[in-house]
Design a protein around this motif. Structure first.
Motif, PDB file in Angstrom:
ATOM      1  N   GLN A 183       0.165  -1.736  -0.249  1.00 39.88           N
ATOM      2  CA  GLN A 183       0.035  -0.023   0.109  1.00 39.88           C
ATOM      3  C   GLN A 183       0.677   1.299  -0.151  1.00 39.88           C
ATOM      4  O   GLN A 183       2.305   0.874   0.617  1.00 39.88           O
ATOM      5  CB  GLN A 183      -0.683  -0.108   1.334  1.00 39.88           C
ATOM      6  N   VAL A 184       0.619   2.306  -0.988  1.00 39.00           N
ATOM      7  CA  VAL A 184       1.200   3.941  -0.250  1.00 39.00           C
ATOM      8  C   VAL A 184       1.211   4.348   0.404  1.00 39.00           C
ATOM      9  O   VAL A 184       2.746   4.876   0.956  1.00 39.00           O
ATOM     10  CB  VAL A 184       0.455   4.806  -1.681  1.00 39.00           C
ATOM     11  N   THR A 185       0.683   3.958   2.340  1.00 37.23           N
ATOM     12  CA  THR A 185       0.749   4.494   3.032  1.00 37.23           C
ATOM     13  C   THR A 185       2.567   3.374   4.101  1.00 37.23           C
ATOM     14  O   THR A 185       2.442   4.118   4.227  1.00 37.23           O
ATOM     15  CB  THR A 185       0.128   4.188   4.003  1.00 37.23           C
ATOM     16  N   ALA A 195      -2.865  10.475   1.343  1.00 42.19           N
ATOM     17  CA  ALA A 195      -3.493   8.697   1.271  1.00 42.19           C
ATOM     18  C   ALA A 195      -4.453   8.558   0.113  1.00 42.19           C
ATOM     19  O   ALA A 195      -4.907   8.308  -0.901  1.00 42.19           O
ATOM     20  CB  ALA A 195      -3.443   7.522   1.817  1.00 42.19           C
ATOM     21  N   ARG A 199      -5.719   7.897  -3.432  1.00 39.75           N
ATOM     22  CA  ARG A 199      -7.136   7.063  -4.210  1.00 39.75           C
ATOM     23  C   ARG A 199      -7.766   8.051  -4.949  1.00 39.75           C
ATOM     24  O   ARG A 199      -8.170   7.133  -5.489  1.00 39.75           O
ATOM     25  CB  ARG A 199      -7.964   6.858  -2.483  1.00 39.75           C
ATOM     26  N   HIS A 204      -3.452   3.552  -4.955  1.00 46.37           N
ATOM     27  CA  HIS A 204      -3.855   2.343  -3.566  1.00 46.37           C
ATOM     28  C   HIS A 204      -2.439   1.496  -3.272  1.00 46.37           C
ATOM     29  O   HIS A 204      -1.868   1.529  -2.285  1.00 46.37           O
ATOM     30  CB  HIS A 204      -4.626   1.458  -3.431  1.00 46.37           C
ATOM     31  N   THR A 205      -1.979   0.998  -4.201  1.00 49.15           N
ATOM     32  CA  THR A 205      -0.458   0.347  -4.681  1.00 49.15           C
ATOM     33  C   THR A 205       0.877   0.992  -4.610  1.00 49.15           C
ATOM     34  O   THR A 205       0.615   2.146  -5.666  1.00 49.15           O
ATOM     35  CB  THR A 205      -0.877  -1.227  -4.673  1.00 49.15           C
TER      36      THR A 205
END
Length: 440
Positions: A183-185, A195, A199, A204-205
């Motif tokens: 995940q991008v986080t 995030a 989105r 998301h990734t």
């Protein structure tokens, strides 16, 4: 990007809670939560046993009690944490001159600056296994998770992959394969707001982020963040390990069990915080230009106000005067539950404040009623759960609980079996703290 995996990140596992379990035999293997123990407290660290119930850092303590009512809720013992942290940091500095502490419980180490004969994946893996054992030895049994890679980004992510007590080495060339499914986080700086912005454009990734052009990221996130994220999504991170991280600010803040309304008392509390902040500045041989006041009101809304002086200062009266002025700009009639005073824009030199009021009597004097309230707060014996105590007859132990004029102590130490429990009057002269209590 480095051609060898020479940046190491070590993160001590559930650090505060692990120190408590180390020093309190009766808590080993049981859920432990460290942080604010009052109704407005926040979890600082939860043991892995508590995390199994959904307890995590930054969660309100009240929610943590609902999820895990049988946990031990402890106020925290920062001298013990600093002692363990110092032992680890000294160990790391004996290995490499380039050690960058991020907090008490984590640091980067540049292995390229260390005297290691083999910097291959196998070589640094063997080194890291030995390092983990040495961390345990110098801390009395604490564990740490280690990640090693070709950059800070990869090393830090790797240290999170196999917690607790893990070791992950990412071979050069495998960085993007590691990142793409995540995940991008996972990327530093991508919090909830960023995030959500990503989105909205279907990201998301990290793999999806990698498909977005630099121009599009700059349009969505701004030039600085967009450009940085574009590079990190491709595992391009050339940040060096910096041996000394300069403090950006020095501050003190206190949360109160009841809401304070009286303006004279609030001013007096601000003055006391200003004195503590400037004492720390002087110990660090620093001064600062910007004074910041933080106030949390009865409705949980948080407000900050700042003012910048003509020159840097470490004078408590000057900082207090500015902080009181900032406080006067806020409506505190509904009650204040948190106050904080900080100084930033730090420097290692001091310029006399030519505009300071040299007449101390010019400040509003503290009246007798306010002085009495402050004195009572200073004299109060605080028996917070988890604090180290010693009793003249029973020896060393820790506060198990307190209330209604009674304090309950479990008598045990790191070297003993789980100990007996005894209760005493809260004003028992034979019972005393063996380490300083946390500041109010």
């Amino acid at each position: 990007m480095r051609a060898e995996p020479t940046i190491l990140h070590v993160d001590l596992d559930a650090f505060f809670a692990a120190v408590e379990q180390r020093d309190k035999p009766s808590l080993r293997g049981k859920p432990v939560v460290v942080g604010g123990v009052g109704g407005r407290g926040v979890v600082a660290t939860a043991s892995y046993e508590a995390r199994a119930f959904g307890v995590h850092s930054a969660m309100p303590t009240a929610e943590a009690r609902r999820r895990c009512p049988n946990a031990a809720f402890l106020a925290g013992r920062f001298p013990a944490y600093r002692e363990a942290s110092t032992a680890v940091m000294e160990l790391l500095r004996s290995i490499s001159p380039l050690v960058e502490p991020l907090s008490l419980d984590e640091a980067f180490v540049d292995l390229a600056a260390a005297d290691l004969p083999d910097l291959s994946v196998a070589g640094v893996s063997a080194f890291a296994r030995d390092l983990k054992q040495r961390v345990s030895d110098v801390t009395g049994g604490l564990t740490g998770s280690v990640g090693i890679g070709s950059s800070k980004l990869i090393a830090k992510i790797a240290s999170e992959l196999d917690k607790p007590d893990g070791l992950v080495v990412i071979a050069p060339g495998m960085e993007q394969d590691l990142l793409r499914p995540m995940q991008v986080t996972v990327i530093p700086g991508v919090g909830p707001a960023t995030a959500e912005s990503l989105r909205r454009i279907g990201v998301h990734t990290v793999a999806e982020l990698e498909e977005i052009s630099a121009d599009e990221l700059v349009r969505v996130l701004g030039r600085a963040q967009g450009s940085n994220l574009y590079q990190l999504a491709r595992a391009q991170d050339d940040r060096p390990v910096v041996a000394e991280r300069e403090a950006k600010s020095i501050s003190v803040e206190d949360t109160y069990e009841s809401d304070y309304v009286d303006r004279k008392l609030l001013n007096a509390l601000v003055e006391r915080q200003a004195a503590k902040v400037t004492e720390r500045l002087r110990k660090a041989r620093l001064s600062g230009r910007t004074v910041t006041l933080k106030v949390r009101l009865h409705d949980f809304s948080t407000h900050t106000r700042s003012a910048t002086l003509p020159g840097p200062t470490d004078d408590g009266r000057t900082v207090a005067r500015v902080a009181r002025t900032l406080l006067s700009e806020l409506d505190t009639s509904g009650g204040v539950r948190l106050l904080g005073v900080g100084v930033s824009a730090l420097t290692d030199w001091i310029q006399d404040d030519l505009f300071a009021d040299t007449d101390e009597a010019a400040d509003d004097p503290v009246d007798e009623e306010t002085e009495t309230a402050l004195s009572a707060m200073s004299r109060r014996r605080v028996w917070l759960p988890g604090l180290d105590v010693v009793h003249d007859e029973h020896g060393a132990g820790w506060v198990w609980g307190s209330g209604r004029g009674v304090v309950t102590v479990r008598f045990e130490t790191t070297e003993t079996p789980a100990g007996k429990v005894r209760s005493f009057p809260a004003d028992d002269p034979a019972l005393r703290l063996s380490r300083p209590a946390p500041e109010e």
